[in-house]
Design a protein around this motif. Structure first.
Motif, PDB file in Angstrom:
ATOM      1  N   LEU A   1       0.946  -1.151   0.088  1.00 44.04           N
ATOM      2  CA  LEU A   1       0.032   0.069  -0.079  1.00 44.04           C
ATOM      3  C   LEU A   1       0.804   1.180  -0.070  1.00 44.04           C
ATOM      4  CD1 LEU A   1      -2.361  -1.029   2.594  1.00 44.04           C
ATOM      5  CD2 LEU A   1      -2.724  -1.019   0.229  1.00 44.04           C
ATOM      6  N   LEU A   2       0.509   2.142  -1.002  1.00 47.40           N
ATOM      7  CA  LEU A   2       1.738   3.138  -1.213  1.00 47.40           C
ATOM      8  C   LEU A   2       1.041   4.426  -1.335  1.00 47.40           C
ATOM      9  CD1 LEU A   2       4.642   3.870  -2.132  1.00 47.40           C
ATOM     10  CD2 LEU A   2       4.004   3.604  -4.366  1.00 47.40           C
ATOM     11  N   ASP A   3       1.783   5.488  -0.515  1.00 49.22           N
ATOM     12  CA  ASP A   3       1.220   6.839  -0.601  1.00 49.22           C
ATOM     13  C   ASP A   3       1.734   7.473  -1.760  1.00 49.22           C
ATOM     14  OD1 ASP A   3      -0.038   9.372   0.031  1.00 49.22           O
ATOM     15  OD2 ASP A   3       1.536   9.785   1.730  1.00 49.22           O
TER      16      ASP A   3
ATOM     17  N   ASP B   1       6.783  -8.236  -9.226  1.00 52.79           N
ATOM     18  CA  ASP B   1       5.728  -9.109  -9.215  1.00 52.79           C
ATOM     19  C   ASP B   1       4.736  -8.682  -7.958  1.00 52.79           C
ATOM     20  OD1 ASP B   1       6.207 -10.351 -11.873  1.00 52.79           O
ATOM     21  OD2 ASP B   1       7.467 -11.927 -10.759  1.00 52.79           O
ATOM     22  N   ILE B   2       5.270  -7.929  -7.094  1.00 54.68           N
ATOM     23  CA  ILE B   2       4.540  -7.353  -5.877  1.00 54.68           C
ATOM     24  C   ILE B   2       3.447  -6.520  -6.302  1.00 54.68           C
ATOM     25  CG2 ILE B   2       4.412  -6.498  -3.744  1.00 54.68           C
ATOM     26  CD1 ILE B   2       7.707  -7.235  -3.562  1.00 54.68           C
ATOM     27  N   PRO B   3       2.172  -6.788  -6.125  1.00 57.43           N
ATOM     28  CA  PRO B   3       1.123  -5.778  -6.268  1.00 57.43           C
ATOM     29  C   PRO B   3       1.155  -4.796  -5.537  1.00 57.43           C
ATOM     30  CG  PRO B   3       0.334  -7.959  -5.566  1.00 57.43           C
ATOM     31  CD  PRO B   3       1.708  -8.021  -5.659  1.00 57.43           C
ATOM     32  N   VAL B   4       0.827  -3.489  -6.228  1.00 57.48           N
ATOM     33  CA  VAL B   4       1.099  -2.243  -5.393  1.00 57.48           C
ATOM     34  C   VAL B   4      -0.288  -1.615  -5.613  1.00 57.48           C
ATOM     35  CG1 VAL B   4       1.937   0.072  -5.336  1.00 57.48           C
ATOM     36  CG2 VAL B   4       3.150  -1.956  -5.906  1.00 57.48           C
TER      37      VAL B   4
ATOM     38  N   PRO C   1       2.366   1.986 -12.720  1.00 55.27           N
ATOM     39  CA  PRO C   1       2.336   0.549 -12.750  1.00 55.27           C
ATOM     40  C   PRO C   1       1.833   0.116 -11.407  1.00 55.27           C
ATOM     41  CG  PRO C   1       4.511   1.410 -12.672  1.00 55.27           C
ATOM     42  CD  PRO C   1       3.786   2.370 -12.774  1.00 55.27           C
ATOM     43  N   VAL C   2       0.477   0.308 -11.059  1.00 48.42           N
ATOM     44  CA  VAL C   2      -0.109  -0.319  -9.947  1.00 48.42           C
ATOM     45  C   VAL C   2      -1.419  -0.888 -10.240  1.00 48.42           C
ATOM     46  CG1 VAL C   2       1.019   1.717  -8.557  1.00 48.42           C
ATOM     47  CG2 VAL C   2      -1.223   1.916  -9.418  1.00 48.42           C
TER      48      VAL C   2
ATOM     49  N   LYS D   1      -8.606  -8.390  -3.086  1.00 47.78           N
ATOM     50  CA  LYS D   1      -8.595  -8.530  -4.596  1.00 47.78           C
ATOM     51  C   LYS D   1      -7.061  -9.042  -5.257  1.00 47.78           C
ATOM     52  CE  LYS D   1     -10.089  -5.986  -8.866  1.00 47.78           C
ATOM     53  NZ  LYS D   1     -10.715  -5.051  -9.449  1.00 47.78           N
ATOM     54  N   HIS D   2      -6.147  -8.026  -4.674  1.00 45.83           N
ATOM     55  CA  HIS D   2      -5.094  -7.913  -5.205  1.00 45.83           C
ATOM     56  C   HIS D   2      -3.921  -8.716  -4.425  1.00 45.83           C
ATOM     57  CE1 HIS D   2      -6.508  -5.183  -8.147  1.00 45.83           C
ATOM     58  NE2 HIS D   2      -6.890  -4.604  -7.432  1.00 45.83           N
TER      59      HIS D   2
END
Length: 127
Positions: free
Chosen positions: A51-53, A77-80, A104-105, A124-125
């Motif tokens: 989870l990215l600000d 390959d880590i979902p963001v 690319p998130v 979901k991700h």
């Protein structure tokens, strides 16, 4: 084994609230306060989701780190999920759309985000 989520945000209160919410759902939470720290922890911890600000030490830091994560072999390959208040802060009200080049998130959530919406996006991700 618990799924790991890395929360990268400079807002201590936001990180604390998100951590409590997601720990209650059974996730293991790791935190970082800047993009550089988040990138380092992502490489070390290999979380199942980030989870990215956006606005941390500078206004576009989250965008920059999302691109860096996407191009780095160990983190690509880590979902963001981007969780940001940039529209409110900049008064530029348009929806940010994920794409493979500029953003690319997996998803962009606008702060303040409702707990149910955050949990739904995480579920979901998370890989």
């Amino acid at each position: 084994m618990k799924k790991k989520i890395l929360v990268v945000d400079d807002d201590q209160d936001f990180k604390a609230a998100i951590s409590i919410l997601l720990e209650a759902k059974g996730y293991e939470i790791h935190q970082a306060s800047s993009g550089a720290e988040g990138f380092s922890k992502a490489r070390l911890e290999k979380p199942d989701l980030i989870l990215l600000d956006v606005m941390m030490t500078h206004r576009t830091e989250g965008f920059d780190i999302a691109q860096k994560l996407h191009t780095e072999e160990t983190t690509k390959d880590i979902p963001v999920i981007m969780v940001t208040g940039i529209s409110k802060e900049t008064q530029v009200f348009f929806k940010y759309e994920p794409d493979e080049v500029w953003l690319p998130v997996k998803e962009v959530l606008e702060k303040p985000v409702k707990p149910e919406a955050l949990i739904k996006a995480v579920e979901k991700h998370v890989r």
